[in-house]
Design an enzyme around this catalytic site. Structure first.
Site, PDB file in Angstrom:
ATOM      1  N   SER A 139       0.948  -1.118  -0.029  1.00  0.00           N
ATOM      2  CA  SER A 139       0.002  -0.080  -0.068  1.00  0.00           C
ATOM      3  C   SER A 139       0.994   1.281   0.251  1.00  0.00           C
ATOM      4  CB  SER A 139      -0.989   0.186   1.080  1.00  0.00           C
ATOM      5  OG  SER A 139      -1.528   1.313   1.580  1.00  0.00           O
ATOM      6  N   TYR A 147      -1.603   0.265  10.696  1.00  0.00           N
ATOM      7  CA  TYR A 147      -1.791  -0.522   9.295  1.00  0.00           C
ATOM      8  C   TYR A 147      -0.715   0.089   8.434  1.00  0.00           C
ATOM      9  CZ  TYR A 147      -3.609  -0.648   4.615  1.00  0.00           C
ATOM     10  OH  TYR A 147      -3.794  -0.960   3.197  1.00  0.00           O
TER      11      TYR A 147
END
Length: 253
Positions: free
Chosen positions: A150, A163
């Site tokens: 990501s 995250y």
């Protein structure tokens, strides 16, 4: 030979591809794209009903797909999936570590169970995939391990500390694998920006969930990431596509 619809190039072999987290989002889109490219796709996830629907769509379109129940948090589950693929097809050409979760929250919320969930899926899941696939690929002297990270691997945003940490870890593990591996193993990190998916639905913190819904207003379709995966897989065997970052044009940074 098959035609790579994403690039217009000709790839020399039909490959057997195992995809984790294939029941939705990027995993599902990648499965359809790669099947369209002519590859055999093995779909792994926990949601068997979603996988069956996806496999049916691929087969109706003329592709080859089968489904496996797979939980990336369990090393044995991933190994059994890899063993099944190698026994059925004789080899595993591509392993796509795609499964991921994103229950965002501020650190002050102290949501330890959700932090551990992200660590289990986003980090351990990648390691389990590598541990299962790498010995097979070494033995056959060829293979490709792809990890979906990501842009959170390259930045930290409010409510995203854990995250982003897990995605940085996934990026670092993939890069370490690339550096350590001999030329017979290709290693790619796919780094999506804001992409249409169900990830936001894993957010239990109401403020973080609403903020993420607004943030994702300009999301790109999962098919854009699938095309990047297709490009990396179908590149000439002498080419190792190390990392592809794909963002919406409106996303800053």
């Amino acid at each position: 030979m098959i035609r790579n619809t994403a690039t217009g190039n000709t790839a020399h072999t039909t490959k057997t591809v195992l995809i984790t987290g294939a029941s939705s989002g990027i995993g599902s889109a990648a499965a359809e794209q790669l099947a369209q490219d002519g590859h055999t796709v093995v779909l792994g996830a926990r949601r068997a009903d979603r996988l069956k629907e996806l496999a049916a769509r691929i087969q109706q379109a003329g592709g080859t797909a089968e489904t496996l129940h797979l939980d990336v948090t369990e090393a044995d589950s991933v190994k059994k999936a890899v063993d099944h693929v190698t026994e059925r097809y004789g080899r595993l050409d591509v392993m796509i570590n795609n499964a991921g979760v994103m229950p965002l929250s501020a650190l002050a919320e102290g949501r330890i169970e959700e932090w551990n969930w992200m660590i289990d899926v986003n980090i351990r899941g990648v390691l389990h995939g590598i541990a299962a696939a790498q010995p097979v690929m070494r033995a056959q002297e060829a293979g490709h391990i792809i990890t979906v990270a990501s842009v959170g691997a390259h930045e930290v945003v409010p409510t995203g500390a854990v995250y982003c940490a897990t995605k940085y870890a996934a990026w670092a593990i993939s890069e370490g694998l690339r550096i350590e591996s001999d030329p017979s193993l290709r290693v790619t990190t796919i780094t999506p920006g804001v992409t249409e998916s169900e990830l936001a639905e894993t957010i239990t913190d109401s403020q973080a969930r609403e903020a993420m819904r607004e943030y994702r207003a300009n999301a790109i379709p999962a098919s854009a990431i699938a095309e990047a995966i297709s490009y990396a897989i179908n590149a000439d065997p002498s080419v190792d596509v190390n990392e592809i970052i794909v963002r919406p044009v409106r996303q800053r940074p």
